[in-house]
Write a protein that holds these residues in place. Structure first.
Motif, PDB file in Angstrom:
ATOM      1  N   ASP A 213      -1.118 119.349  -5.533  1.00 51.78           N
ATOM      2  CA  ASP A 213      -1.020 120.057  -6.532  1.00 51.78           C
ATOM      3  C   ASP A 213       0.138 119.971  -8.216  1.00 51.78           C
ATOM      4  OD1 ASP A 213       1.285 120.401  -5.258  1.00 51.78           O
ATOM      5  OD2 ASP A 213       0.238 122.756  -3.934  1.00 51.78           O
ATOM      6  N   PHE A 214       0.081 121.002  -8.471  1.00 55.24           N
ATOM      7  CA  PHE A 214       1.358 121.031  -9.242  1.00 55.24           C
ATOM      8  C   PHE A 214       1.712 122.088  -8.952  1.00 55.24           C
ATOM      9  CE2 PHE A 214      -2.377 119.006 -11.033  1.00 55.24           C
ATOM     10  CZ  PHE A 214      -2.521 117.189 -11.615  1.00 55.24           C
ATOM     11  N   GLU A 215       3.433 122.121  -9.333  1.00 58.97           N
ATOM     12  CA  GLU A 215       4.097 122.884  -9.632  1.00 58.97           C
ATOM     13  C   GLU A 215       5.345 123.031 -11.030  1.00 58.97           C
ATOM     14  OE1 GLU A 215       9.388 123.276  -7.538  1.00 58.97           O
ATOM     15  OE2 GLU A 215       7.449 122.464  -6.587  1.00 58.97           O
ATOM     16  N   TYR A 216       5.030 124.748 -11.526  1.00 58.36           N
ATOM     17  CA  TYR A 216       5.861 124.989 -12.398  1.00 58.36           C
ATOM     18  C   TYR A 216       6.190 126.368 -12.083  1.00 58.36           C
ATOM     19  CZ  TYR A 216       5.453 127.033 -17.212  1.00 58.36           C
ATOM     20  OH  TYR A 216       6.469 127.662 -17.735  1.00 58.36           O
TER      21      TYR A 216
ATOM     22  N   ILE B  88      -1.638 126.043 -15.517  1.00 62.21           N
ATOM     23  CA  ILE B  88      -0.395 125.850 -16.126  1.00 62.21           C
ATOM     24  C   ILE B  88      -0.683 125.971 -18.070  1.00 62.21           C
ATOM     25  CG2 ILE B  88       1.466 124.790 -15.912  1.00 62.21           C
ATOM     26  CD1 ILE B  88       1.264 123.240 -13.910  1.00 62.21           C
ATOM     27  N   ALA B  89      -1.564 125.618 -18.192  1.00 64.31           N
ATOM     28  CA  ALA B  89      -1.202 125.791 -19.676  1.00 64.31           C
ATOM     29  C   ALA B  89      -2.011 127.136 -20.274  1.00 64.31           C
ATOM     30  CB  ALA B  89      -2.222 124.158 -19.795  1.00 64.31           C
TER      31      ALA B  89
ATOM     32  N   ARG C 157      -7.678 129.191 -23.203  1.00 65.88           N
ATOM     33  CA  ARG C 157      -7.829 128.479 -22.382  1.00 65.88           C
ATOM     34  C   ARG C 157      -7.715 127.056 -23.303  1.00 65.88           C
ATOM     35  NH1 ARG C 157     -10.962 129.274 -18.546  1.00 65.88           N
ATOM     36  NH2 ARG C 157     -12.017 130.824 -17.100  1.00 65.88           N
ATOM     37  N   TRP C 158      -7.293 125.984 -22.246  1.00 66.64           N
ATOM     38  CA  TRP C 158      -6.638 124.370 -22.581  1.00 66.64           C
ATOM     39  C   TRP C 158      -7.047 124.002 -21.412  1.00 66.64           C
ATOM     40  CZ3 TRP C 158      -4.104 121.775 -26.067  1.00 66.64           C
ATOM     41  CH2 TRP C 158      -3.656 122.773 -27.472  1.00 66.64           C
ATOM     42  N   ASN C 159      -7.555 122.744 -22.422  1.00 60.88           N
ATOM     43  CA  ASN C 159      -7.552 121.575 -21.151  1.00 60.88           C
ATOM     44  C   ASN C 159      -6.564 120.634 -21.209  1.00 60.88           C
ATOM     45  OD1 ASN C 159      -7.929 118.836 -19.973  1.00 60.88           O
ATOM     46  ND2 ASN C 159     -10.222 118.569 -20.552  1.00 60.88           N
TER      47      ASN C 159
ATOM     48  N   VAL D  22      -5.281 117.237 -21.466  1.00 60.60           N
ATOM     49  CA  VAL D  22      -4.653 118.101 -23.371  1.00 60.60           C
ATOM     50  C   VAL D  22      -3.710 118.049 -23.615  1.00 60.60           C
ATOM     51  CG1 VAL D  22      -5.690 117.934 -25.725  1.00 60.60           C
ATOM     52  CG2 VAL D  22      -7.074 117.301 -23.919  1.00 60.60           C
ATOM     53  N   PHE D  23      -3.069 118.947 -22.717  1.00 57.60           N
ATOM     54  CA  PHE D  23      -2.147 120.382 -23.050  1.00 57.60           C
ATOM     55  C   PHE D  23      -0.899 119.142 -23.096  1.00 57.60           C
ATOM     56  CE2 PHE D  23       1.111 122.867 -22.451  1.00 57.60           C
ATOM     57  CZ  PHE D  23       1.190 124.002 -23.496  1.00 57.60           C
ATOM     58  N   PHE D  24      -0.865 118.896 -21.875  1.00 56.86           N
ATOM     59  CA  PHE D  24       0.465 118.029 -21.648  1.00 56.86           C
ATOM     60  C   PHE D  24       0.484 116.651 -22.176  1.00 56.86           C
ATOM     61  CE2 PHE D  24       0.889 121.368 -18.805  1.00 56.86           C
ATOM     62  CZ  PHE D  24       2.088 121.521 -18.643  1.00 56.86           C
ATOM     63  N   GLY D  25      -0.272 115.782 -22.993  1.00 57.09           N
ATOM     64  CA  GLY D  25      -0.672 114.328 -23.588  1.00 57.09           C
ATOM     65  C   GLY D  25      -1.214 113.637 -22.994  1.00 57.09           C
TER      66      GLY D  25
END
Length: 172
Positions: free
Chosen positions: A134-137, A148-149, A156-158, A161-164
């Motif tokens: 998973d991811f930690e934020y 997270i985005a 809503r974001w992909n 894409v949001f994190f480049g």
């Protein structure tokens, strides 16, 4: 009585034959591996085309060098045994649980665990740590970058894409 032709017509939509990949003599492996270290990017890409029979991926130099080195050794000494390949396939099935979506995601498209993703949004720097599953934020686990985005932006974001990590409009 007329004779029929026994010739089979060649289909117009048949795919082109696969390119032949050269066999590498074992005596050439070490010199070729050493030459990879000083090869230019263009030379690495050309070797990729010859050894893999397709266009090189848009990855960095260390990736190309390591894959080319493996491929050279594979062509000289042989690849994985069928039993080993089958065992790896079975292990992969256990890891993704037969989930078709997970199987479609290329393993090398996901950042390595421990990677930190940085994104500035509305003047605030946001840091996400990639973990194995998973991811930690902000000290909390999230199953996806999109979640997270959404948390950061409120829309809503992909997440890729949001994190480049991917350009808009491209697929995984």
């Amino acid at each position: 009585m007329t004779r029929r032709s026994t010739r089979v017509a060649k289909r117009q939509d048949a795919p082109p034959p696969a390119p032949t990949v050269p066999k590498i003599p074992p005596a050439q492996v070490l010199p070729r591996l050493a030459a990879l270290q000083t090869a230019t990017a263009a030379e690495l890409k050309e070797q990729w085309r010859v050894l893999f029979g397709k266009e090189p991926p848009p990855f960095n130099r260390p990736y190309l060098v390591s894959r080319l080195a493996y491929r050279m050794q594979e062509l000289a000494y042989g690849g994985l045994k069928p039993g080993t390949r089958a065992r790896l396939e079975a292990l992969g099935e256990q890891l993704d649980g037969g989930n078709v979506v997970l199987r479609r995601v290329r393993a090398d498209s996901r950042p390595l665990p421990g990677t930190r993703l940085l994104r500035e949004y509305d003047g605030v720097q946001h840091v996400v740590t990639v973990r194995a599953d998973d991811f930690e934020y902000e000290g909390r686990p999230y199953q996806s970058l999109s979640a997270i985005a959404r948390h950061i932006t409120g829309t809503r974001w992909n997440g890729w894409v949001f994190f480049g990590l991917r350009q808009p409009g491209t697929s995984a």
